[in-house]
Design a protein around this motif. Structure first.
Motif, mmCIF file in Angstrom:
data_model
loop_
_atom_site.group_PDB
_atom_site.id
_atom_site.type_symbol
_atom_site.label_atom_id
_atom_site.label_comp_id
_atom_site.label_asym_id
_atom_site.label_seq_id
_atom_site.Cartn_x
_atom_site.Cartn_y
_atom_site.Cartn_z
ATOM 1 N N ARG A 97 0.834 -1.209 0.000
ATOM 2 C CA ARG A 97 0.000 0.000 0.000
ATOM 3 C C ARG A 97 0.868 1.258 0.000
ATOM 4 N NH1 ARG A 97 -5.344 0.551 1.852
ATOM 5 N NH2 ARG A 97 -4.627 2.363 3.050
ATOM 6 N N LYS A 98 1.922 1.246 0.812
ATOM 7 C CA LYS A 98 2.815 2.412 0.878
ATOM 8 C C LYS A 98 3.506 2.643 -0.466
ATOM 9 C CE LYS A 98 3.813 1.995 5.829
ATOM 10 N NZ LYS A 98 4.874 1.748 6.858
ATOM 11 N N ILE A 99 3.947 1.553 -1.089
ATOM 12 C CA ILE A 99 4.632 1.672 -2.388
ATOM 13 C C ILE A 99 3.680 2.218 -3.454
ATOM 14 C CG2 ILE A 99 5.784 0.386 -4.235
ATOM 15 C CD1 ILE A 99 6.658 -1.624 -2.014
ATOM 16 N N LEU A 100 2.453 1.701 -3.475
ATOM 17 C CA LEU A 100 1.474 2.152 -4.472
ATOM 18 C C LEU A 100 1.126 3.631 -4.286
ATOM 19 C CD1 LEU A 100 -1.001 -0.891 -4.606
ATOM 20 C CD2 LEU A 100 0.838 -0.338 -6.195
ATOM 21 N N LYS A 101 0.985 4.054 -3.047
ATOM 22 C CA LYS A 101 0.683 5.469 -2.780
ATOM 23 C C LYS A 101 1.831 6.365 -3.229
ATOM 24 C CE LYS A 101 -2.418 4.936 1.219
ATOM 25 N NZ LYS A 101 -2.562 5.170 2.677
ATOM 26 N N LYS A 102 3.044 5.975 -2.866
ATOM 27 C CA LYS A 102 4.207 6.786 -3.219
ATOM 28 C C LYS A 102 4.386 6.861 -4.736
ATOM 29 C CE LYS A 102 9.177 7.252 -2.364
ATOM 30 N NZ LYS A 102 10.371 6.682 -1.672
ATOM 31 N N ALA A 103 4.106 5.759 -5.428
ATOM 32 C CA ALA A 103 4.281 5.714 -6.883
ATOM 33 C C ALA A 103 3.118 6.358 -7.628
ATOM 34 C CB ALA A 103 4.411 4.259 -7.336
ATOM 35 N N GLU A 104 2.077 6.747 -6.894
ATOM 36 C CA GLU A 104 0.856 7.273 -7.521
ATOM 37 C C GLU A 104 0.379 6.308 -8.609
ATOM 38 O OE1 GLU A 104 1.152 11.332 -8.766
ATOM 39 O OE2 GLU A 104 2.262 11.940 -6.984
ATOM 40 N N ALA A 105 0.263 5.052 -8.241
ATOM 41 C CA ALA A 105 -0.103 3.993 -9.187
ATOM 42 C C ALA A 105 -1.508 4.222 -9.743
ATOM 43 C CB ALA A 105 -0.044 2.632 -8.498
ATOM 44 N N LYS A 106 -1.626 4.106 -11.062
ATOM 45 C CA LYS A 106 -2.913 4.282 -11.737
ATOM 46 C C LYS A 106 -3.554 2.953 -12.115
ATOM 47 C CE LYS A 106 -3.013 8.674 -11.485
ATOM 48 N NZ LYS A 106 -3.999 9.299 -10.562
ATOM 49 N N VAL A 107 -2.742 1.902 -12.247
ATOM 50 C CA VAL A 107 -3.261 0.578 -12.570
ATOM 51 C C VAL A 107 -2.239 -0.451 -12.106
ATOM 52 C CG1 VAL A 107 -2.282 0.635 -14.914
ATOM 53 C CG2 VAL A 107 -4.199 -0.898 -14.416
ATOM 54 N N VAL A 108 -2.727 -1.614 -11.674
ATOM 55 C CA VAL A 108 -1.852 -2.714 -11.282
ATOM 56 C C VAL A 108 -2.106 -3.886 -12.227
ATOM 57 C CG1 VAL A 108 -1.394 -4.470 -9.520
ATOM 58 C CG2 VAL A 108 -1.591 -2.059 -8.869
ATOM 59 N N PHE A 109 -1.029 -4.422 -12.788
ATOM 60 C CA PHE A 109 -1.099 -5.570 -13.690
ATOM 61 C C PHE A 109 -0.604 -6.799 -12.943
ATOM 62 C CE2 PHE A 109 0.990 -8.092 -17.220
ATOM 63 C CZ PHE A 109 -0.200 -8.579 -17.743
ATOM 64 N N CYS A 110 -1.490 -7.780 -12.777
ATOM 65 C CA CYS A 110 -1.200 -8.976 -11.982
ATOM 66 C C CYS A 110 -1.165 -10.204 -12.885
ATOM 67 C CB CYS A 110 -2.275 -9.138 -10.906
ATOM 68 S SG CYS A 110 -2.379 -10.788 -10.168
ATOM 69 N N VAL A 111 -0.108 -11.012 -12.757
ATOM 70 C CA VAL A 111 -0.020 -12.250 -13.546
ATOM 71 C C VAL A 111 -0.187 -13.492 -12.672
ATOM 72 C CG1 VAL A 111 1.402 -11.197 -15.344
ATOM 73 C CG2 VAL A 111 2.511 -12.315 -13.396
ATOM 74 N N GLY A 112 -0.532 -13.294 -11.406
ATOM 75 C CA GLY A 112 -0.772 -14.433 -10.533
ATOM 76 C C GLY A 112 0.477 -14.926 -9.842
#
Length: 336
Positions: A83-98
């Motif tokens: 969560r901290k990494i996503l907030k800092k990176a201002e993530a707009k989308v996450v791509f998950c491959v499992g």
């Protein structure tokens, strides 16, 4: 603003991330994986990522009671870190491959309301992807007609080298760069018969097995081209008129793209028996053959060698599309 990519543990997952990220030039990319598995070996030094993060996680499946509690605690802790990494990176989308590597970042994305795009490589959906699917903005699978993108991320060279097969003049045995003992044994058992039929042998025996396999071919008086790891797999496949192979997703779709009819022998210990289900997807359309390791019969293979490959080879050219990685990359960019 960034696109965050997550998942891995095994090369099958990580190869998808590699293919897609190469279509995402001039984009801020972040990778979040695990300290376990192959994640670090693939991406720790990859300069295309603005930053890479490896969280302390492990799989929950196939663990004892104590192991499951430990894994869940590690997952909770890693999710807070993600969560901290996503907030800092201002993530707009996450791509998950499992894979277990993807769990913390995927859960963190949903808790923050960040769109989640999932790519499932196999016909049998992995545990994490099955859990997350209802919450995903897009779920990509080459096995489901309703998928927004059906094209599997395959290098263009496999399509470029596609050709229609008919008579079998060359057989390729594909056990992966690490080799597959069942396929190695089968190749050596068939070698004399193939020689009698003037059928050339190409054999991916695995790095550790090359010398032993080469010596066995010499002992029985059969010529064969033996290799382990290679960057020229498409060229080897191009030469073959028929393949005997494991049915990991990448191998299966590469053989489809190059239009090489195949007898698949699934790895029996694959999670969720996914290699069997991958192969069955093609077998159900009369585009391939399948045999469990314990059910292999030389007479059945001999019968296949007498068949024309033309119909299956022709139909394989239509089973998948090009530019899978580019289409996924475009979808991700459209969500930023």
């Amino acid at each position: 603003m960034s696109i965050v990519m997550t998942g891995g543990g095994t090369g099958g997952h990580l190869a998808i991330i590699k293919a897609v990220k190469e279509e995402l030039l001039n984009v801020n990319l972040i990778y979040i994986g695990s300290t376990k598995g192959q994640d670090r070996a693939w991406f720790e030094e990859d300069t295309q990522f603005q930053s890479t993060h490896f969280l302390d996680t492990q799989g929950v499946v196939n663990q004892g009671i104590v192991g499951k509690f430990k894994s869940i605690f590690m997952l909770f802790k890693a999710t807070l870190q993600a969560r901290k990494i996503l907030k800092k990176a201002e993530a707009k989308v996450v791509f998950c491959v499992g894979g277990f590597s993807a769990a913390p970042t995927s859960f963190a994305a949903k808790s923050l309301g960040i769109p989640l795009v999932i790519h499932e490589q196999n016909a049998a959906i992995g545990s994490l992807n099955k859990l997350l699917r209802p919450y995903a903005k897009a779920f990509i699978s080459s096995y489901e007609e309703e998928s927004e993108i059906l094209a599997y991320p395959i290098k263009k060279e496999f399509f470029d080298k596609s050709r229609i097969r008919d008579e079998i003049k060359t057989v390729i045995f594909l056990g992966g760069s690490q080799g597959a003992m069942a396929i190695n044994r089968l190749a050596l058992e068939l070698a004399s018969l193939l020689k009698e039929r003037n059928i050339k042998i190409i054999h991916q025996a695995g790095e550790r097995n090359i010398k032993e396999v080469e010596q066995t071919y010499r002992d029985i008086g059969v010529e064969a081209e033996v290799f382990g790891f290679t960057t020229q797999l498409s060229s080897y496949m191009e030469q073959a008129d028929f393949a005997i192979a494991r049915s990991g997703a990448s191998t299966l779709w590469e053989l489809c793209a190059i239009a090489c009819p195949t007898l698949f022998i699934p790895y029996p210990y694959a999670a969720g028996d996914h290699q069997y289900h991958n192969a069955k997807f093609l077998v159900d359309q009369n585009l391939a053959w399948i045999s469990r390791e314990e059910d292999i019969k030389l007479d059945n293979i001999t019968a296949i060698l007498d068949e024309s490959m033309k119909e299956k080879s022709t139909q394989l050219q239509d089973i998948t599309e090009q530019d899978g990685a580019l289409k996924i990359a475009t979808l991700l960019k459209n969500l930023t």
